[in-house]
Design an enzyme around this catalytic site. Structure first.
Site, PDB file in Angstrom:
ATOM      1  N   LYS A 174       0.854  -1.189   0.000  1.00  0.00           N
ATOM      2  CA  LYS A 174       0.000   0.000   0.000  1.00  0.00           C
ATOM      3  C   LYS A 174       0.892   1.241   0.000  1.00  0.00           C
ATOM      4  O   LYS A 174       1.626   1.483   0.955  1.00  0.00           O
ATOM      5  CB  LYS A 174      -0.890   0.024   1.262  1.00  0.00           C
ATOM      6  CG  LYS A 174      -1.789   1.237   1.278  1.00  0.00           C
ATOM      7  CD  LYS A 174      -2.133   1.630   2.684  1.00  0.00           C
ATOM      8  CE  LYS A 174      -2.502   3.067   2.884  1.00  0.00           C
ATOM      9  NZ  LYS A 174      -2.085   4.072   1.938  1.00  0.00           N
ATOM     10  N   GLU A 251       9.893   1.751  10.759  1.00  0.00           N
ATOM     11  CA  GLU A 251      10.868   2.838  10.581  1.00  0.00           C
ATOM     12  C   GLU A 251      10.096   4.139  10.654  1.00  0.00           C
ATOM     13  O   GLU A 251       9.221   4.392   9.819  1.00  0.00           O
ATOM     14  CB  GLU A 251      11.593   2.711   9.232  1.00  0.00           C
ATOM     15  CG  GLU A 251      12.561   1.546   9.159  1.00  0.00           C
ATOM     16  CD  GLU A 251      13.689   1.601  10.180  1.00  0.00           C
ATOM     17  OE1 GLU A 251      13.990   2.709  10.697  1.00  0.00           O
ATOM     18  OE2 GLU A 251      14.252   0.541  10.491  1.00  0.00           O
ATOM     19  N   CYS A 285      13.337  11.782   6.131  1.00  0.00           N
ATOM     20  CA  CYS A 285      13.476  11.325   7.519  1.00  0.00           C
ATOM     21  C   CYS A 285      14.889  11.596   8.014  1.00  0.00           C
ATOM     22  O   CYS A 285      15.119  11.709   9.207  1.00  0.00           O
ATOM     23  CB  CYS A 285      13.136   9.851   7.613  1.00  0.00           C
ATOM     24  SG  CYS A 285      13.965   8.912   6.351  1.00  0.00           S
ATOM     25  N   GLU A 386       9.203  16.355  15.333  1.00  0.00           N
ATOM     26  CA  GLU A 386       9.498  16.298  13.903  1.00  0.00           C
ATOM     27  C   GLU A 386       8.570  17.259  13.158  1.00  0.00           C
ATOM     28  O   GLU A 386       7.351  17.179  13.300  1.00  0.00           O
ATOM     29  CB  GLU A 386       9.276  14.872  13.383  1.00  0.00           C
ATOM     30  CG  GLU A 386       9.670  14.722  11.940  1.00  0.00           C
ATOM     31  CD  GLU A 386       9.376  13.340  11.390  1.00  0.00           C
ATOM     32  OE1 GLU A 386       8.225  12.877  11.506  1.00  0.00           O
ATOM     33  OE2 GLU A 386      10.298  12.726  10.840  1.00  0.00           O
TER      34      GLU A 386
END
Ligand code: NAD
Length: 485
Positions: A174, A251, A285, A386
């Site tokens: 997906k 992750e 990231c 973040e």
């Protein structure tokens, strides 16, 4: 406009009977790139069933046969590299050179695992008995569910799908909803390269329905997810509630820091920080989002940082010489604006940027200014959370120990960098930072596919690494065989 298709049981379907959603170019939201179906749970169940059925055939293919498919796919990608790079930029927004970088990395991954799989079967272990031969076999898990984010829409799924397929698993993938078109092209390429029907299923739609079915379906034998911490935590809980133990790789986010020391080259630091903080619009990231500098040279460093940032060329990633494209979506834009306001409220000093670009050239896209906050303290939210946008916080320190404490003083642990020419500082930093990747005099962005990658702390569950030889540990189980002569 491209008519998006999913792939279930080796067949590409437009799924006209399902609701569709539009994919827009983030540099010009009036341009519709594609429309894709929002699949329902029952469609995903069929895809998982088809992957289960295809497993018998694919897992018993000889490694060299699987390798041939991977090599063929690499050749097809090479032959259409430019076309794919343009599509990737139109869909995600990054500069064309960065899209090309994803394509090259995908080719390298195909060739790396295509070769590796012909070498890795298990190992022989000497027995304590003279008449016993002991060896291990690496066996595929079965059906692997793969759920990916939008920021590296080609190479990131590739670094999961390729080792999964190489080791004989079948896959249900997906993609993120805003970047499904480049993913569809990758699936087409695999089938053109000779992948048997049902081995790679491609399902588009919402995380809550399509993603959730992959996570909760008991016929899925392993799951690899990259995305936000919030969704990762939710998935971790759901996988824990399944009837059987299931292998899970997570992750997640990052808040990566670069420390400059007085023994480091300031100009090198500025080049690398600007590239890693703003290069892919901060949407990596591995992007640098904290710049930790010695207190007594902070002013000089900040001025140089601002001067270099002013020179960045912002624009449509398809145009020549662009350093920074738009943010990828409205959601990303909202998040950027939220954190700029938050930084100001928290008492940090906004010294550059902080605005959406709204003139004629930019107003149809999600363009923003690269943004620098000074006087940031480690306890501010902009220094800990973040943001995933082109925003960098400058923090000051007196001793290297203090700088390392700042690096480690957050919940994430993905990448940390140091700029120094002193080997003792390199060693102290490398040994004491709690991250999965350390960069010394190198930008925090930029990974090589043959090197293991993954975060610690809240940046990942760190049970298995991605990429490198290590990736095949996640996609295989080891069976020990004792054979009597
Ligand atoms: P996201 O978590 O919102 O979505 C990631 C994927 O999960 C998408 O495909 C989404 O549709 C799906 N999803 C959403 N809700 C779900 C649910 N309840 N169940 C199952 N699937 C669900 O993340 P994003 O916005 O697409 O990507 C940005 C995030 O990804 C950032 O936090 C970034 O740090 C992280 N990221 C991490 C790495 C890494 O290697 N550590 C690499 C790239 C991106």
């Amino acid at each position: 406009m491209i008519k998006g298709q999913v792939n279930i049981s080796g067949q590409f379907h437009g799924m006209e009977e399902r609701e569709h959603y539009l994919v827009r170019n983030p540099a010009n939201t009036e341009e519709i790139v594609a429309s894709f179906p929002k699949l329902k749970r029952e469609d995903v169940k069929t895809a998982i069933e088809s992957a289960k059925n295809a497993f018998k055939l694919w897992s018993t293919k000889k490694p060299v046969e699987r390798s041939q498919v991977l090599y063929k796919a690499s050749q097809i990608i090479e032959s259409k590299a430019e076309e794919l790079a343009i599509l990737l930029t139109k869909e995600e927004g990054k500069p064309i050179a960065d899209s090309m970088f994803e394509i090259i990395r995908t080719i390298n991954l195909l060739r790396f695992y295509g070769t590796l799989i012909t070498q890795e079967a298990g190992r022989v272990i000497p027995s304590q008995d003279n008449d016993t031969f002991i060896f291990t076999r690496r066996e595929p898990l079965g059906v692997v569910g793969i759920i990916t984010p939008w920021n590296f829409p080609l190479s990131l799924p590739a670094w999961k799908i390729i080792p999964a397929l190489a080791t004989g698993n079948t896959v249900v993938w997906k993609p993120a909803s805003i970047t499904p078109t480049i993913g569809m092209e990758l699936v087409k390429i695999f089938y053109e390269a000779g992948l048997p029907s049902g081995v790679l299923n491609y399902v588009t739609g919402s995380g809550n329905e399509v993603g959730d079915e992959i996570i909760t379906n008991e016929d899925v034998d392993g799951m690899s997810f990259t995305g936000s911490l919030e969704v990762g935590k939710d998935i971790n809980k759901k996988v824990g509630n399944r009837k059987r133990f299931t292998r899970l790789q997570l992750e997640l986010g990052g808040k990566n820091a670069v420390v400059l020391t007085k023994n480091g080259n300031i100009n090198l630091a500025i080049e690398q920080v600007v590239r890693s903080a703003f290069g892919v619009t901060g949407q990596a990231c591995t992007a640098t989002s904290r710049f930790i500098v010695p207190e007594d040279i902070a002013e000089t460093v900040l001025n140089k940082l601002i001067e270099r940032t002013k020179k960045l060329a912002i624009g449509n990633g398809l145009d020549k010489g662009i350093d920074m494209g738009p943010l990828a979506s409205q959601e990303q834009l909202d998040k950027y604006l939220y954190y700029v306001e938050l930084g100001k409220k928290e008492g940090a000093k906004l010294v550059y940027g902080g605005n959406r670009l709204v003139n004629e050239e930019f107003k149809r896209g999600y363009f923003v200014e690269p943004t620098i906050f000074d006087r940031v303290s480690p306890d501010m939210r902009i220094a800990k959370e973040e943001i995933f946008a082109p925003v960098i916080s400058v923090l000051k320190y007196k001793t290297l120990d203090e700088a390392i404490e700042i690096v480690n003083g957050i919940e994430y642990g993905l990448v940390a960098g140091i700029i120094t020419n002193d080997p003792k500082e390199m060693k102290a930093f490398m040994e004491n930072v709690k991250v999965g990747v350390v960069k010394i005099n190198k930008p925090t962005i930029g990974l090589e596919p043959w090197v293991p990658y993954g975060g610690v702390k809240s940046s990942g569950n760190d049970v298995y690494k991605e990429m490198g030889v290590e990736a095949i540990n996640f996609y295989t189980t080891i069976k020990a065989v004792y054979q009597g002569y």
